[in-house]
Structures are given as structure tokens and as C-alpha cells.
Motif scaffolding. Structure first.
Motif, PDB file in Angstrom:
ATOM      1  N   ILE A  76      19.415 -54.895 -32.415  1.00 21.94           N
ATOM      2  CA  ILE A  76      19.098 -55.838 -31.353  1.00 21.94           C
ATOM      3  C   ILE A  76      17.750 -55.464 -30.736  1.00 21.94           C
ATOM      4  CG2 ILE A  76      19.862 -56.875 -29.190  1.00 21.94           C
ATOM      5  CD1 ILE A  76      22.380 -54.788 -30.950  1.00 21.94           C
ATOM      6  N   SER A  77      16.831 -56.415 -30.705  1.00 22.15           N
ATOM      7  CA  SER A  77      15.535 -56.194 -30.066  1.00 22.15           C
ATOM      8  C   SER A  77      15.052 -57.500 -29.447  1.00 22.15           C
ATOM      9  CB  SER A  77      14.509 -55.682 -31.087  1.00 22.15           C
ATOM     10  OG  SER A  77      13.248 -55.443 -30.470  1.00 22.15           O
ATOM     11  N   ASP A  78      14.869 -57.499 -28.139  1.00 25.28           N
ATOM     12  CA  ASP A  78      14.399 -58.685 -27.416  1.00 25.28           C
ATOM     13  C   ASP A  78      15.228 -59.920 -27.771  1.00 25.28           C
ATOM     14  OD1 ASP A  78      12.811 -60.084 -25.612  1.00 25.28           O
ATOM     15  OD2 ASP A  78      11.307 -60.589 -27.138  1.00 25.28           O
ATOM     16  N   ASP A  79      16.552 -59.727 -27.793  1.00 28.44           N
ATOM     17  CA  ASP A  79      17.519 -60.810 -28.039  1.00 28.44           C
ATOM     18  C   ASP A  79      17.526 -61.332 -29.475  1.00 28.44           C
ATOM     19  OD1 ASP A  79      18.480 -60.636 -25.481  1.00 28.44           O
ATOM     20  OD2 ASP A  79      17.287 -62.303 -24.701  1.00 28.44           O
ATOM     21  N   LEU A  80      16.804 -60.688 -30.376  1.00 27.09           N
ATOM     22  CA  LEU A  80      16.920 -61.002 -31.801  1.00 27.09           C
ATOM     23  C   LEU A  80      17.947 -60.041 -32.400  1.00 27.09           C
ATOM     24  CD1 LEU A  80      15.875 -62.573 -34.316  1.00 27.09           C
ATOM     25  CD2 LEU A  80      14.258 -60.685 -34.658  1.00 27.09           C
ATOM     26  N   VAL A  81      18.927 -60.587 -33.121  1.00 25.52           N
ATOM     27  CA  VAL A  81      20.003 -59.778 -33.686  1.00 25.52           C
ATOM     28  C   VAL A  81      19.977 -59.916 -35.210  1.00 25.52           C
ATOM     29  CG1 VAL A  81      22.490 -59.344 -33.755  1.00 25.52           C
ATOM     30  CG2 VAL A  81      21.416 -60.145 -31.621  1.00 25.52           C
ATOM     31  N   LEU A  82      19.825 -58.786 -35.899  1.00 26.31           N
ATOM     32  CA  LEU A  82      19.879 -58.744 -37.363  1.00 26.31           C
ATOM     33  C   LEU A  82      20.956 -57.752 -37.754  1.00 26.31           C
ATOM     34  CD1 LEU A  82      16.056 -58.544 -38.220  1.00 26.31           C
ATOM     35  CD2 LEU A  82      17.490 -60.596 -38.058  1.00 26.31           C
ATOM     36  N   GLY A  83      21.855 -58.160 -38.645  1.00 21.15           N
ATOM     37  CA  GLY A  83      22.976 -57.280 -38.977  1.00 21.15           C
ATOM     38  C   GLY A  83      23.299 -57.266 -40.454  1.00 21.15           C
TER      39      GLY A  83
END
Length: 284
Positions: free
Chosen positions: A246-253
Motif C-alpha cells: 500500500i502506497s498513497d492509497d494504491l494497493v498492489l497484491g
């Protein structure tokens, strides 16, 4: 294992878990002049006077040299202080660089995700999508990450993308993301999947939602050096696990769905692919 099932299980897991540099200056002790001796006779006094003059001249020259040396030393100290200040400034700029690079990466990836969604937006939240390929990572790269996480030789058949919209309606009507996925049994549309794995990408910025809305109270740990952000690792059970950056409301999983799945394995996949996820998304 269909991508739709992978998507819904992933959504279910998400919804459920909802130099300081200091310089010290040292002062040198200055030499004190010697007291003169009294003359015993005029001749001796004159001789002493001559010797004293010579001594004074020598001492004066010595003091001048000492003053020059002190001046040079002070000048050298000033130059050293300036160099130290420049070094400290350079160190501060260097320490700020990774954050700047990461921020640029995040914005580029965010723009790439938005561009993909705009080009492939389903007609309604309930419209099913089944798009070949993945805008976040190549299949071979995720298969390599799977091998590094303990699943060598896994081939992710049926590799493609599902756009999530209705899955996030409980979080916010403007929240839209994607899931890329495939499985090892060669038929992604049945319930026997062997090893299934995939990628989740969702941007919450400007939607009114925050990561806690989909990750809950899951413990967060610092993200990779140079990229920053935070990492959440969680499992629904011993078959379905997710690791999310999670970084600045971007979520990659990264998602792992197989018997014996663990949060550690999902995190290993994320660590192995995160830089590529950002780069590939940014290229859209």
C-alpha cells in the motif's frame, strides 16, 4: 478455479480483514613570552641586550610563523567545515531520492491502471469481464515468483484479467480494480485448480475509501527499501493467502490459492514482483 472465483475470494479476504552531523571546535593554547633576566654589568647588559634583541627577533619571527600556521590551520578547518556541510547536504539529498523515485513510480502505475480501466470498463458493475493477458505482470514473471516461493514448475493456464467493480461496492461505488489470475490444472473454469495465483490492483485515491476499508485492522509492516509504503500479509484459511503493498492509497497484491498456502509464500511472491508490477502498470 475461475478468475471470478479468485476475484471473489480475494475480495472476501480484503473485506474481512478490513544525519545530523555535529562539529566540535578545539582552541589551541597560545605560548606565553619568557620573562627577561636583570643585567649584572653595563657590558654584560649590552651583551645581554644584544642577545635579547636577537632572541626577541627570533621569538618574533617564530610567533609570526606560528600565527601564519594558526591562520592556515583555521583556514583549513573552515574548508573542512564547508566540505563537511556539503557532504551532509549531499547525504540529505541522497536519502530523499528513494522517496522521490517511489512517488514517481506510484503515480505512473496509478495512471497506467486508470488508462487500462478506461479502455476496458464494463458496461455495468455486474458485467463480467474475461480479458486475456494482464496489464500488471507477464504470466512467466509470476510463475517465476511462484517457483521462488516454493511452487516450482507451476504453469498458470487460462491467464487473464477480471475487472472488479461490484466486488467493491460495499467499500465505495467509485472503487474499481482488477485481478489477474490462472491455475495449474489447465482448465480455469472448473473447481479443481491445483495451484492458482494472481495479482490484485486497486486505486483508492479520490474515491473516499482508504486502505483500512478493505484491509481492516491487519498489521502493516514497512515496505521494501527504496520503494517505501507498507505491506499487509493475511490468509483466509490454509488455502488462500494475500500479500498487499500500500502506497498513497494504491494497493498492489499477490494472491496464492492452494493447499498449504501461507502468508510468507504470498509475501515472497510480492517481494519478487513488486518493482515489475509498478513498471508494467506504468507502461499501459
Amino acid at each position: 478455479m475461475t478468475r471470478k472465483i479468485l476475484t471473489r475470494r480475494a475480495g472476501g479476504v480484503l473485506a474481512a480483514t478490513g544525519l545530523v552531523l555535529a562539529l566540535a571546535a578545539c582552541a589551541d593554547d597560545q605560548p606565553q613570552p619568557s620573562a627577561g633576566l636583570p643585567a649584572e654589568s653595563t657590558a654584560e647588559g649590552e651583551a645581554d641586550g644584544g642577545e635579547a634583541a636577537t632572541s626577541e627577533e627570533t621569538q618574533g619571527a617564530g610567533e609570526a610563523e606560528t600565527s601564519e600556521e594558526a591562520a592556515e590551520t583555521a583556514e583549513g578547518t573552515a574548508e573542512t567545515s564547508e566540505e563537511a556541510a556539503e557532504t551532509a547536504e549531499g547525504t540529505a539529498e541522497t536519502s530523499e531520492a528513494p522517496e522521490t523515485v517511489a512517488a514517481a513510480d506510484v503515480e505512473a502505475a496509478r495512471a497506467g491502471l486508470a488508462a487500462y480501466l478506461e479502455a476496458n470498463m464494463p458496461a455495468t458493475p455486474q458485467t463480467s469481464t474475461n480479458i486475456p493477458g494482464c496489464p500488471v505482470i507477464e504470466r512467466a514473471a509470476l510463475e517465476e515468483a511462484l517457483a521462488g516461493a516454493g511452487y516450482p514448475g507451476t504453469s498458470l493456464e487460462g491467464w487473464g484479467t477480471e475487472i472488479e467493480w461490484d466486488e467493491y461496492e460495499g467499500v465505495g461505488e467509485d472503487v474499481i480494480g482488477i485481478v489477474c489470475g490462472g491455475d495449474s490444472d489447465g482448465s480455469p473454469n472448473d473447481s479443481d485448480f491445483g495451484v492458482a495465483a494472481g495479482i490484485i490492483a486497486v486505486d483508492l485515491k479520490g474515491t473516499g475509501a482508504v486502505p483500512e476499508d478493505i484491509l481492516g485492522d491487519t498489521e502493516l509492516v514497512p515496505g521494501p527499501e527504496g520503494l517505501g509504503g507498507e505491506i499487509a500479509s493475511l490468509c483466509q484459511d490454509d488455502t488462500f493467502c494475500l500479500a498487499a503493498w500500500i502506497s498513497d492509497d494504491l494497493v498492489l497484491g499477490t494472491v496464492l490459492n492452494t493447499d498449504g498456502a501461507s502468508a510468507e509464500s504470498a509475501r515472497a511472491m510480492l517481494d519478487a514482483t513488486l518493482p515489475e508490477l509498478l513498471e508494467t502498470l506504468a507502461a499501459n
